[in-house]
Design a protein around this motif. Structure first.
Motif, PDB file in Angstrom:
ATOM      1  N   GLN A   1       0.810  -1.222   0.000  1.00 62.43           N
ATOM      2  CA  GLN A   1       0.000   0.000   0.000  1.00 62.43           C
ATOM      3  C   GLN A   1       0.843   1.272   0.000  1.00 62.43           C
ATOM      4  N   GLY A   2       2.132   1.115  -0.062  1.00 63.48           N
ATOM      5  CA  GLY A   2       2.989   2.286  -0.075  1.00 63.48           C
ATOM      6  C   GLY A   2       3.261   2.819   1.317  1.00 63.48           C
ATOM      7  N   ALA A   3       3.743   4.038   1.355  1.00 65.12           N
ATOM      8  CA  ALA A   3       4.110   4.662   2.625  1.00 65.12           C
ATOM      9  C   ALA A   3       3.743   6.140   2.579  1.00 65.12           C
ATOM     10  N   GLN A   4       3.660   6.724   3.772  1.00 68.36           N
ATOM     11  CA  GLN A   4       3.425   8.155   3.873  1.00 68.36           C
ATOM     12  C   GLN A   4       4.249   8.705   5.032  1.00 68.36           C
ATOM     13  N   PHE A   5       4.979   9.779   4.750  1.00 68.05           N
ATOM     14  CA  PHE A   5       5.761  10.470   5.760  1.00 68.05           C
ATOM     15  C   PHE A   5       5.095  11.815   6.037  1.00 68.05           C
ATOM     16  N   ARG A   6       5.057  12.175   7.333  1.00 67.75           N
ATOM     17  CA  ARG A   6       4.429  13.436   7.715  1.00 67.75           C
ATOM     18  C   ARG A   6       5.412  14.275   8.521  1.00 67.75           C
ATOM     19  N   LEU A   7       5.620  15.497   8.070  1.00 71.56           N
ATOM     20  CA  LEU A   7       6.427  16.475   8.781  1.00 71.56           C
ATOM     21  C   LEU A   7       5.492  17.519   9.375  1.00 71.56           C
ATOM     22  N   THR A   8       5.513  17.661  10.699  1.00 70.53           N
ATOM     23  CA  THR A   8       4.679  18.642  11.393  1.00 70.53           C
ATOM     24  C   THR A   8       5.584  19.600  12.152  1.00 70.53           C
ATOM     25  N   LEU A   9       5.390  20.903  11.908  1.00 74.54           N
ATOM     26  CA  LEU A   9       6.218  21.937  12.536  1.00 74.54           C
ATOM     27  C   LEU A   9       5.314  22.986  13.164  1.00 74.54           C
ATOM     28  N   PRO A  10       5.727  23.567  14.302  1.00 72.86           N
ATOM     29  CA  PRO A  10       4.925  24.649  14.893  1.00 72.86           C
ATOM     30  C   PRO A  10       4.982  25.901  14.033  1.00 72.86           C
ATOM     31  N   SER A  11       3.869  26.590  13.968  1.00 72.86           N
ATOM     32  CA  SER A  11       3.825  27.810  13.157  1.00 72.86           C
ATOM     33  C   SER A  11       4.729  28.899  13.722  1.00 72.86           C
ATOM     34  N   ARG A  12       4.848  28.946  15.041  1.00 72.80           N
ATOM     35  CA  ARG A  12       5.731  29.918  15.686  1.00 72.80           C
ATOM     36  C   ARG A  12       6.856  29.179  16.377  1.00 72.80           C
ATOM     37  N   ALA A  13       8.062  29.642  16.179  1.00 74.70           N
ATOM     38  CA  ALA A  13       9.227  28.983  16.754  1.00 74.70           C
ATOM     39  C   ALA A  13       9.109  28.953  18.277  1.00 74.70           C
ATOM     40  N   GLY A  14       9.372  27.773  18.850  1.00 71.72           N
ATOM     41  CA  GLY A  14       9.313  27.620  20.295  1.00 71.72           C
ATOM     42  C   GLY A  14       8.002  27.107  20.825  1.00 71.72           C
ATOM     43  N   ASP A  15       6.928  27.117  19.995  1.00 72.53           N
ATOM     44  CA  ASP A  15       5.645  26.604  20.470  1.00 72.53           C
ATOM     45  C   ASP A  15       5.687  25.089  20.578  1.00 72.53           C
ATOM     46  N   ARG A  16       4.786  24.566  21.390  1.00 73.31           N
ATOM     47  CA  ARG A  16       4.718  23.112  21.581  1.00 73.31           C
ATOM     48  C   ARG A  16       3.574  22.540  20.747  1.00 73.31           C
ATOM     49  N   LEU A  17       3.860  21.455  20.046  1.00 77.47           N
ATOM     50  CA  LEU A  17       2.846  20.823  19.200  1.00 77.47           C
ATOM     51  C   LEU A  17       1.927  19.934  20.029  1.00 77.47           C
ATOM     52  N   THR A  18       0.656  19.946  19.680  1.00 83.63           N
ATOM     53  CA  THR A  18      -0.319  19.041  20.286  1.00 83.63           C
ATOM     54  C   THR A  18      -1.091  18.247  19.230  1.00 83.63           C
ATOM     55  N   THR A  19      -1.314  18.832  18.062  1.00 79.88           N
ATOM     56  CA  THR A  19      -2.022  18.147  16.988  1.00 79.88           C
ATOM     57  C   THR A  19      -1.352  18.474  15.672  1.00 79.88           C
ATOM     58  N   SER A  20      -1.776  17.761  14.649  1.00 82.15           N
ATOM     59  CA  SER A  20      -1.251  17.988  13.308  1.00 82.15           C
ATOM     60  C   SER A  20      -2.406  18.277  12.357  1.00 82.15           C
ATOM     61  N   PRO A  21      -2.218  19.198  11.418  1.00 79.15           N
ATOM     62  CA  PRO A  21      -3.304  19.486  10.469  1.00 79.15           C
ATOM     63  C   PRO A  21      -3.617  18.338   9.521  1.00 79.15           C
ATOM     64  N   LEU A  22      -2.694  17.383   9.351  1.00 75.61           N
ATOM     65  CA  LEU A  22      -2.889  16.279   8.414  1.00 75.61           C
ATOM     66  C   LEU A  22      -2.811  14.952   9.153  1.00 75.61           C
ATOM     67  N   ARG A  23      -3.510  13.975   8.585  1.00 72.18           N
ATOM     68  CA  ARG A  23      -3.475  12.633   9.152  1.00 72.18           C
ATOM     69  C   ARG A  23      -2.208  11.918   8.729  1.00 72.18           C
ATOM     70  N   LEU A  24      -1.705  11.075   9.645  1.00 72.18           N
ATOM     71  CA  LEU A  24      -0.545  10.261   9.281  1.00 72.18           C
ATOM     72  C   LEU A  24      -0.968   9.090   8.405  1.00 72.18           C
ATOM     73  N   VAL A  25      -2.062   8.426   8.774  1.00 75.29           N
ATOM     74  CA  VAL A  25      -2.556   7.304   7.974  1.00 75.29           C
ATOM     75  C   VAL A  25      -3.399   7.869   6.837  1.00 75.29           C
ATOM     76  N   PRO A  26      -3.035   7.613   5.591  1.00 68.18           N
ATOM     77  CA  PRO A  26      -3.790   8.205   4.472  1.00 68.18           C
ATOM     78  C   PRO A  26      -5.210   7.675   4.403  1.00 68.18           C
ATOM     79  N   ALA A  27      -6.069   8.475   3.783  1.00 65.63           N
ATOM     80  CA  ALA A  27      -7.480   8.111   3.696  1.00 65.63           C
ATOM     81  C   ALA A  27      -7.720   6.899   2.809  1.00 65.63           C
ATOM     82  N   ASP A  28      -6.829   6.660   1.833  1.00 58.92           N
ATOM     83  CA  ASP A  28      -7.035   5.533   0.916  1.00 58.92           C
ATOM     84  C   ASP A  28      -6.366   4.257   1.399  1.00 58.92           C
ATOM     85  N   ALA A  29      -5.847   4.257   2.641  1.00 61.97           N
ATOM     86  CA  ALA A  29      -5.188   3.057   3.152  1.00 61.97           C
ATOM     87  C   ALA A  29      -6.229   2.008   3.507  1.00 61.97           C
ATOM     88  N   ALA A  30      -5.888   0.749   3.295  1.00 61.86           N
ATOM     89  CA  ALA A  30      -6.773  -0.372   3.597  1.00 61.86           C
ATOM     90  C   ALA A  30      -6.314  -1.035   4.884  1.00 61.86           C
TER      91      ALA A  30
END
Length: 605
Positions: free
Chosen positions: A517-546
Motif C-alpha cells: 500500500q505504499g508509505a506516507q511520511f508526515r512532517l509537522t512543525l509549529p507555526s511559531r518557533a518555540g511553540d509546543r505541538l499538540t495536533t497535526s493538520p494532516l493525518r498520518l494514515v492516508p485516507a485511501d489506506a486499507a
C-alpha cells in the motif's frame, strides 16, 4: 395608622442572588481546592497513607472491642441485680402469702394494715426511705377494697406497664426495665413482679430496683475503655508514623539522590548508617550509582571519541577528496576522447565521487547534531514555494524512473517560522525516497496549516513498510531491502538527518506504511518557533489506506478481519468513525485520535 412595608428596590433580589452565587462559588472553590490538596497529599505521601490506614483500622478494632467490653460489663451488672431481685422477690412473695393467708375476704378491717406492714417489712422496715428498692403491692382485682401500697410511698403506676401487669396477673413472674421520675430525677428501674396467691384472690407484688449505680458504673467503664482505646489508637498512629518514617526517609533520600543522578550529578551518594536492611539498601544504591557513573563516563568518552573520529575523518577526507575531484573532473571532461571502457569508468568515478562527497557532507552534519552544535536559523517563510522548489529539483529523477509528482498545496501563502534550508533538505529526502520507492506510481505532496502548526505529507504507492519498520526507517544506514538496486545513490543518513532537523524545530517526523500500500511520511512543525505541538493538520494514515483485512476504508464502510499478526482488526473509512485493532506492540488500539498517529486514538496496555 398602619403603614405598609416599603418594598425592596427592583434590583435588590437579583443582587442577593448574585451575592449568594458568589458565596457558593467561593465556598465550593475553597472546598475543591482543599479536597484536591488532600487527594494530592494522599497520593504522594506513603507515610500519610500508612498512618491513616493504621488509625482507621485500629479505631474500628478498638471501638468494637470497647463496645463488647462495655456491653459485657453492663450485662453482668444487670444480671447480678436481676439475680438478687429474683431471690428477694421469691422470699417476699412467700412471706406475703403467709401474712395474707389469715384473711378470707378483702374487706376485713385488719387486711389493709397487714398489707402496709408487709410492704414496709419487705422494703427494709423504713417507710420514709427515698432511695433504694421500692416494694409495691397492687390488687387490681379488688381495687375497691384494697388500696395499692408502696414503700416508700410513691406512685409506681407509671413504671408498671400494662403488659407487665397483665403478665403478672396471669400468674407469671415477669420483669422489664423502665425509666421514670419517682423522685427529683429520672431514674432507670428494674421492675420485677410476682403473683401472691391468697384465699380471697390474687395480688401482685412488685420490686422496683433503681439502676443508677449500675448505670454510673457502666458509664465509668465505657469512659475508661474509650479513653484507653483513644490513647491506644493515638499510640498506634504515632508508632506507625515513626516506623513508616524510618522506612520512608531512606526511600525519599534514595529518590532525591536518583533524581540528582538523572540530572547529571553523578557524584551523588546516600549516607550509610548502621548495618540493617536500610543500610544495605543505601550501600547497594551507592554501589549501583558508582557502577553507573563509571559506565556512563566510559560511554561518554567512547561517544566523544567516536564523534571526534567521525568529524576528524570527515574533515581530513576533504583535502584528498578535493584533489581527487579536480582530477576526476578533468578526466570526466575529456571522456569523449577515451576508449568506451575508459569513458565509462570516468562516468562511474564521477558518480561515486558525487556520492562520496554527499556522504561526507551528511557525516559532518550528523557529527554537528551529535555534538550539539546544530543551530536553527528561524525566519518567517512561505512553505508553498519551498514545496514547489523541491518538486522541480526532483522532477528529472522522477521522470527517469517514471513517477509523477503531484502537489496539493493551498493557493495562499503558508507562513511559518522555520529554517528554510533545513525544511527544504527534509522535503528533498522525503520526496527523493518516495520517488525511489514509488514503483512508477504517482507521489503526492500535501501541505496544510491550522492555527498552531503546519504539516507536509509525502505519499507514495510503492512496496510500503512492514510492521515495525516505520520506526527503523529513521535509523542511520538502515535499508528495508539492502539487495534492491537504488537509483539515487543515497547515503543512508538522509532520514536520520531529517528527523534531527524536525526535532530541532520542535516538530514531528513520522512514517506510516503497509505492505503493498505504499508509505506516507508526515512532517509537522509549529507555526511559531518555540511553540509546543499538540495536533497535526494532516493525518498520518492516508485516507485511501486499507486495513490488514484488505478492505478499503475510503468509503467509510466497516471492515472486519484478521490483522497482520492474526489478531482481530476492525475499522472504518476516512470519515473518522471507530477503528479497533491491535497496536504495534500487540495492545488494543481504538481510534480516532492521538497526535502523531493521524488523529487516531489508541487505548490499550
Amino acid at each position: 395608622m398602619a403603614t405598609s412595608p416599603i418594598p425592596d428596590p427592583p434590583t435588590a433580589a437579583p443582587r442577593r442572588h448574585v451575592a449568594a452565587r458568589e458565596l457558593w462559588r467561593g465556598v465550593h472553590g475553597r472546598s475543591a481546592h482543599l479536597l484536591a490538596g488532600l487527594h494530592q497529599a494522599w497520593r504522594r505521601s506513603l507515610q500519610l497513607r500508612v498512618v491513616t490506614i493504621t488509625l482507621v483500622a485500629s479505631s474500628l478494632l478498638v471501638g468494637g472491642f470497647a463496645y463488647l467490653i462495655a456491653d459485657k460489663i453492663t450485662g453482668i451488672l444487670v444480671e447480678n441485680v436481676e439475680t438478687d431481685v429474683r431471690v428477694r422477690l421469691g422470699s417476699g412473695a412467700d412471706y406475703a402469702a403467709k401474712q395474707f393467708g389469715l384473711y378470707n375476704q378483702p374487706q376485713e378491717t385488719q387486711l389493709q394494715e397487714t398489707i402496709e406492714g408487709t410492704v414496709n417489712y419487705l422494703a427494709g422496715g423504713d417507710p420514709q426511705q427515698t432511695t433504694g428498692v421500692i416494694v409495691a403491692l397492687v390488687a387490681d382485682n379488688h381495687a375497691d377494697a384494697i388500696q395499692p401500697r408502696s414503700s416508700p410511698a410513691v406512685n409506681v403506676r407509671p413504671l408498671i406497664s400494662p403488659e407487665l401487669r397483665e403478665t403478672v396477673a396471669g400468674g407469671k413472674v415477669a420483669s422489664q426495665i423502665r425509666t421514670g421520675r419517682l423522685g427529683e430525677e429520672r431514674t432507670k428501674y428494674l421492675v420485677y413482679g410476682s403473683p401472691v396467691p391468697t384465699k380471697f384472690g390474687q395480688v401482685e407484688l412488685y420490686y422496683l430496683v433503681p439502676l443508677a449505680r449500675q448505670d454510673a458504673t457502666a458509664a465509668d467503664v465505657r469512659d475508661t475503655v474509650a479513653a484507653t482505646g483513644a490513647a491506644l489508637v493515638l499510640l498506634l498512629g504515632l508508632l506507625a508514623g515513626l516506623v513508616t518514617r524510618l522506612v520512608v526517609t531512606p526511600v525519599r533520600v534514595a529518590a532525591r539522590t536518583a533524581q540528582r543522578l538523572s540530572a547529571g550529578l553523578l557524584d551523588q551518594r546516600m549516607v550509610v548508617n548502621g548495618e540493617d536492611d536500610l543500610a544495605l539498601l543505601a550501600a547497594s544504591f551507592n554501589q549501583m550509582a558508582t557502577n553507573l557513573q563509571r559506565q556512563i563516563l566510559r560511554l561518554e568518552e567512547m561517544s566523544r571519541l567516536q564523534r571526534r573520529f567521525t568529524s576528524d575523518v570527515s574533515h581530513e577526507l576533504r583535502t584528498p577528496l578535493t584533489t581527487v575531484r579536480m582530477a576526476a573532473d578533468l578526466i570526466f571532461a575529456e571522456r569523449d576522447e577515451f576508449d568506451p571502457a575508459v569513458a565509462r569508468s570516468a562516468e562511474l568515478l564521477q558518480a561515486e565521487l558525487d556520492r562520496f562527497e554527499e556522504l561526507l557532507t551528511d557525516l559532518l552534519e550528523i557529527s554537528r547534531f551529535d555534538a550539539g552544535f546544530a543551530m536553527l536559523d528561524s525566519e518567517p517563510t512561505d512553505l508553498v514555494p519551498v514545496v514547489h522548489r523541491v518538486a522541480d529539483r526532483l522532477a528529472g529523477l522522477a521522470e527517469r524512473v517514471g513517477v509523477d509528482i503531484e502537489l496539493d498545496v493551498p493557493g495562499t501563502p503558508v507562513i511559518a517560522e522555520v529554517d528554510p534550508r533545513r525544511v527544504e533538505r527534509v522535503l528533498r529526502n522525503l520526496v527523493g525516497n518516495a520517488v525511489e520507492h514509488g514503483e512508477a506510481k504517482p507521489v503526492l505532496i500535501t501541505l496544510a496549516v491550522d492555527d498552531t502548526a503546519v504539516a507536509i505529507t509525502v505519499r507514495d504507492h510503492g512496496v510500503g513498510l512492514k510492521p515495525g519498520e516505520e520506526k527503523l526507517v529513521f535509523n542511520r544506514f538502515w535499508r528495508a531491502d539492502p539487495s534492491r538496486a537504488r537509483q539515487t545513490g543515497g547515503t543512508g543518513l538522509g532520514l536520520s538527518i531529517s528527523l534531527e532537523d524536525a526535532r530541532l524545530h520542535g516538530g514531528w517526523l513520522e512514517a506510516w506504511g503497509a505492505p503493498g500500500q505504499g508509505a506516507q511520511f508526515r512532517l509537522t512543525l509549529p507555526s511559531r518557533a518555540g511553540d509546543r505541538l499538540t495536533t497535526s493538520p494532516l493525518r498520518l494514515v492516508p485516507a485511501d489506506a486499507a486495513l490488514p483485512f484488505g478492505g478499503p476504508r475510503a468509503g467509510g464502510l466497516l471492515a472486519i478481519g484478521p490483522g497482520a499478526d492474526g489478531a482481530l482488526a476492525i475499522g472504518p473509512g476516512a470519515d473518522g468513525a471507530l477503528a479497533i485493532g491491535p497496536g504495534a506492540d500487540g495492545a488494543l488500539a481504538v481510534g480516532p485520535g492521538r497526535p502523531g498517529n493521524g488523529g487516531h486514538a489508541e487505548v490499550g496496555s
